[in-house]
Design a protein around this motif. Structure first.
Motif, PDB file in Angstrom:
ATOM      1  N   SER A   1     -27.485  68.517  -6.341  1.00  0.00           N
ATOM      2  CA  SER A   1     -26.506  69.539  -6.701  1.00  0.00           C
ATOM      3  C   SER A   1     -25.371  69.647  -5.693  1.00  0.00           C
ATOM      4  N   ALA A   2     -25.510  68.984  -4.541  1.00  0.00           N
ATOM      5  CA  ALA A   2     -24.506  69.113  -3.482  1.00  0.00           C
ATOM      6  C   ALA A   2     -23.626  67.887  -3.348  1.00  0.00           C
ATOM      7  N   THR A   3     -23.804  66.901  -4.213  1.00  0.00           N
ATOM      8  CA  THR A   3     -23.024  65.672  -4.073  1.00  0.00           C
ATOM      9  C   THR A   3     -22.690  65.105  -5.450  1.00  0.00           C
ATOM     10  N   TRP A   4     -21.798  64.133  -5.464  1.00  0.00           N
ATOM     11  CA  TRP A   4     -21.409  63.519  -6.734  1.00  0.00           C
ATOM     12  C   TRP A   4     -22.481  62.550  -7.189  1.00  0.00           C
ATOM     13  N   LYS A   5     -22.666  62.479  -8.498  1.00  0.00           N
ATOM     14  CA  LYS A   5     -23.607  61.543  -9.104  1.00  0.00           C
ATOM     15  C   LYS A   5     -23.190  61.317 -10.548  1.00  0.00           C
ATOM     16  N   PRO A   6     -23.479  60.163 -11.107  1.00  0.00           N
ATOM     17  CA  PRO A   6     -23.169  59.918 -12.526  1.00  0.00           C
ATOM     18  C   PRO A   6     -24.203  60.582 -13.422  1.00  0.00           C
ATOM     19  N   ASP A   7     -23.746  61.268 -14.441  1.00  0.00           N
ATOM     20  CA  ASP A   7     -24.636  61.910 -15.412  1.00  0.00           C
ATOM     21  C   ASP A   7     -24.680  61.063 -16.674  1.00  0.00           C
ATOM     22  N   LEU A   8     -25.823  60.410 -16.905  1.00  0.00           N
ATOM     23  CA  LEU A   8     -26.000  59.564 -18.081  1.00  0.00           C
ATOM     24  C   LEU A   8     -26.704  60.352 -19.172  1.00  0.00           C
ATOM     25  N   VAL A   9     -26.105  60.332 -20.371  1.00  0.00           N
ATOM     26  CA  VAL A   9     -26.571  61.139 -21.494  1.00  0.00           C
ATOM     27  C   VAL A   9     -26.924  60.218 -22.656  1.00  0.00           C
ATOM     28  N   LEU A  10     -27.956  60.610 -23.429  1.00  0.00           N
ATOM     29  CA  LEU A  10     -28.342  59.860 -24.619  1.00  0.00           C
ATOM     30  C   LEU A  10     -27.272  59.972 -25.704  1.00  0.00           C
ATOM     31  N   THR A  11     -27.031  58.867 -26.395  1.00  0.00           N
ATOM     32  CA  THR A  11     -26.068  58.911 -27.502  1.00  0.00           C
ATOM     33  C   THR A  11     -26.693  59.486 -28.771  1.00  0.00           C
ATOM     34  N   GLU A  12     -28.015  59.328 -28.947  1.00  0.00           N
ATOM     35  CA  GLU A  12     -28.692  59.821 -30.146  1.00  0.00           C
ATOM     36  C   GLU A  12     -29.923  60.631 -29.751  1.00  0.00           C
ATOM     37  N   PRO A  13     -29.725  61.802 -29.158  1.00  0.00           N
ATOM     38  CA  PRO A  13     -30.882  62.606 -28.742  1.00  0.00           C
ATOM     39  C   PRO A  13     -31.508  63.345 -29.922  1.00  0.00           C
ATOM     40  N   ILE A  14     -32.791  63.619 -29.815  1.00  0.00           N
ATOM     41  CA  ILE A  14     -33.475  64.428 -30.813  1.00  0.00           C
ATOM     42  C   ILE A  14     -33.167  65.908 -30.580  1.00  0.00           C
ATOM     43  N   ASP A  15     -33.189  66.311 -29.312  1.00  0.00           N
ATOM     44  CA  ASP A  15     -32.907  67.695 -28.960  1.00  0.00           C
ATOM     45  C   ASP A  15     -31.465  67.803 -28.470  1.00  0.00           C
ATOM     46  N   ASN A  16     -31.212  68.741 -27.580  1.00  0.00           N
ATOM     47  CA  ASN A  16     -29.875  68.914 -27.031  1.00  0.00           C
ATOM     48  C   ASN A  16     -29.489  67.736 -26.151  1.00  0.00           C
ATOM     49  N   ALA A  17     -28.203  67.440 -26.093  1.00  0.00           N
ATOM     50  CA  ALA A  17     -27.702  66.332 -25.278  1.00  0.00           C
ATOM     51  C   ALA A  17     -27.571  66.799 -23.835  1.00  0.00           C
ATOM     52  N   ILE A  18     -28.490  66.354 -22.978  1.00  0.00           N
ATOM     53  CA  ILE A  18     -28.452  66.686 -21.562  1.00  0.00           C
ATOM     54  C   ILE A  18     -28.580  65.398 -20.763  1.00  0.00           C
TER      55      ILE A  18
ATOM     56  N   ASN B   1     -29.571  54.293 -25.908  1.00  0.00           N
ATOM     57  CA  ASN B   1     -28.251  54.136 -25.298  1.00  0.00           C
ATOM     58  C   ASN B   1     -27.950  55.321 -24.383  1.00  0.00           C
ATOM     59  N   LEU B   2     -27.508  55.027 -23.168  1.00  0.00           N
ATOM     60  CA  LEU B   2     -27.109  56.042 -22.204  1.00  0.00           C
ATOM     61  C   LEU B   2     -25.663  55.783 -21.781  1.00  0.00           C
ATOM     62  N   PHE B   3     -24.863  56.833 -21.735  1.00  0.00           N
ATOM     63  CA  PHE B   3     -23.474  56.672 -21.340  1.00  0.00           C
ATOM     64  C   PHE B   3     -23.087  57.778 -20.355  1.00  0.00           C
ATOM     65  N   PRO B   4     -22.133  57.513 -19.443  1.00  0.00           N
ATOM     66  CA  PRO B   4     -21.709  58.525 -18.466  1.00  0.00           C
ATOM     67  C   PRO B   4     -20.881  59.618 -19.137  1.00  0.00           C
ATOM     68  N   TRP B   5     -21.362  60.825 -19.065  1.00  0.00           N
ATOM     69  CA  TRP B   5     -20.706  61.931 -19.742  1.00  0.00           C
ATOM     70  C   TRP B   5     -19.361  62.237 -19.091  1.00  0.00           C
ATOM     71  N   GLY B   6     -18.324  62.257 -19.913  1.00  0.00           N
ATOM     72  CA  GLY B   6     -16.999  62.637 -19.445  1.00  0.00           C
ATOM     73  C   GLY B   6     -16.272  61.574 -18.649  1.00  0.00           C
ATOM     74  N   MET B   7     -16.779  60.353 -18.619  1.00  0.00           N
ATOM     75  CA  MET B   7     -16.158  59.281 -17.854  1.00  0.00           C
ATOM     76  C   MET B   7     -15.896  58.089 -18.770  1.00  0.00           C
ATOM     77  N   ASN B   8     -14.673  57.544 -18.719  1.00  0.00           N
ATOM     78  CA  ASN B   8     -14.349  56.366 -19.509  1.00  0.00           C
ATOM     79  C   ASN B   8     -14.475  55.114 -18.651  1.00  0.00           C
ATOM     80  N   LYS B   9     -14.180  53.972 -19.249  1.00  0.00           N
ATOM     81  CA  LYS B   9     -14.370  52.707 -18.545  1.00  0.00           C
ATOM     82  C   LYS B   9     -13.367  52.494 -17.424  1.00  0.00           C
TER      83      LYS B   9
END
Length: 400
Positions: free
Chosen positions: A121-138, A190-198
């Motif tokens: 929580s104190a540093t930068w890290k990439p957040d990878l999110v599922l493209t097809e989640p069953i529940d909420n996208a976290i 499939n996992l992709f970085p949330w809010g980040m493009n290529k």
């Protein structure tokens, strides 16, 4: 005499030079041996790294270039495969590595400390999110929408960061149970970085390296046949990390407890035509096997997948077996009726019940007709049962 003194002086100088070099080596190594990594030095390093650190900006010396993140995945176990919902749940560890020049230091300045952990929580890290989640996208490693407090990022003195959250993820997987219980499936995560493009983040992985399954726990229902990992661009602007799992169902339980007993029940039912047609016990036998098969279907109901599109082939086969058993019972009753016509009350039956046949009452070959019906029905049933058994054996052999 002069030559001997000269040799002695040369040996002394050589010995003295070696001794000096050895002594200097000890002096050079000694501070590093006795140098301690005290708590104060670790605290000072942590304060230096964290204070003023902008965790919302990605690490890059030149922001005209994207941050490269190396990704790999360690699979722990298959948690759940739900055919009706089309859901695949797995547990594992997602390992991400990148370089952050802001988090580098000289180990000599901090008592030889060459690695440190920082709360995620104190540093930068990439957040990878599922493209097809069953529940909420976290993001992977989050629980109930918040990063787990015990997840940390490890930094090396050269700025290399290692972030390895673990957890359970549930993704959509299209499961076709038409060939149940000999079905095979390909599930893609499939996992992709949330809010980040290529232009901001590039995901890399070793395409020749498969999933780490060194601590994978085998599932009692599914076999992990093989797996693949890759990275690529999706939606034309976002990098994606893809994990492909190839699953094969273990069919021994269904084969032993459903298919084989059902097959022998049908064979037992076909044996009814071996009993003499005049015997009333053959009707009792046919009805008993029919009821046994109906009861057996209620027992195995919970084992079969509750999916209608597509309907499993085994459900169709079991229904055909049930209809065949019912047909055998009907033909047994009809044949028993015909066999009674060959006895003394045949003419009475014709006159009272089947008056439309009264012109045929002089025909006395009902017994022969009963035998012909037994032969036709018996041979037909055994041929159908044998053919279905051979076809099933061939199919299982080809798929295993």
């Amino acid at each position: 005499m002069y030559r001997e003194d000269s040799d002695s002086i040369k040996c002394f100088r050589t010995f003295g030079m070696k001794t000096t070099v050895f002594f200097l080596a000890i002096v050079w190594l000694l501070p590093r041996r006795v140098q301690g990594q005290t708590q104060d030095q670790v605290d000072a390093l942590y304060k230096t790294l964290v204070n003023g650190h902008k965790k919302n900006t990605r690490p890059a010396v030149n922001h005209s270039f994207p941050t490269e993140v190396n990704v790999s995945f360690s699979l722990f176990q298959l948690v759940d495969v739900d055919e009706a919902m089309g859901k695949l749940s797995i547990s594992g560890q997602l390992i991400m590595e990148w370089y952050d020049h802001r988090m580098s230091w000289n180990p000599i300045d901090y008592g030889g400390v060459n690695t440190i952990t920082v709360p995620s929580s104190a540093t930068w890290k990439p957040d990878l999110v599922l493209t097809e989640p069953i529940d909420n996208a976290i993001a992977f490693g989050h629980a109930f929408g918040h990063m787990q407090s015990w997840v940390t990022v490890r930094y090396l003195y050269d700025g290399k960061a290692i972030f390895a959250p673990a957890g359970v993820i549930s993704s959509v997987c299209n499961i076709s149970v038409y060939l149940y219980p000999f079905d095979e499936h390909e599930c893609v995560i499939n996992l992709f970085p949330w809010g980040m493009n290529k232009q901001e983040i590039v995901l890399n992985t070793n395409t020749t390296q498969l999933l780490n399954i060194s601590i994978f726990s085998e599932d009692p229902e599914w076999i992990l046949d093989r797996n693949e990992t890759s990275t690529g661009v999706m939606f034309d602007n976002i990098f994606c990390y893809r994990v492909v799992l190839y699953l094969i169902r273990r069919s021994a339980f269904v084969t032993t407890n459903i298919i084989v007993p059902m097959y022998f029940l049908v064979i037992l039912n076909a044996m009814v035509f071996v009993i003499p047609a005049s015997s009333e016990e053959r009707v009792t036998c046919a009805m008993t096997v029919l009821l046994a098969m109906a009861f057996f279907m209620t027992v195995v109901h919970d084992t079969l997948p509750k999916v209608s599109d597509p309907t499993p082939r085994i459900c169709t086969v079991i229904m055909c077996y049930l209809l065949l058993s019912a047909l055998i019972a009907i033909m047994t009753i009809i044949n028993l009726r015909i066999s009674k016509l060959s006895e003394g009350d045949g003419e009475k039956v014709l006159n009272n019940n089947w008056k439309i046949w009264k012109n045929w009452k002089n025909w006395n070959n009902w017994k022969k007709a009963s035998v012909v019906i037994d032969i036709i029905c018996g041979v037909g049933c055994f041929a159908w049962v044998s053919g279905s058994g051979i076809a099933m054996y061939v199919y299982v052999s080809r798929n295993r």
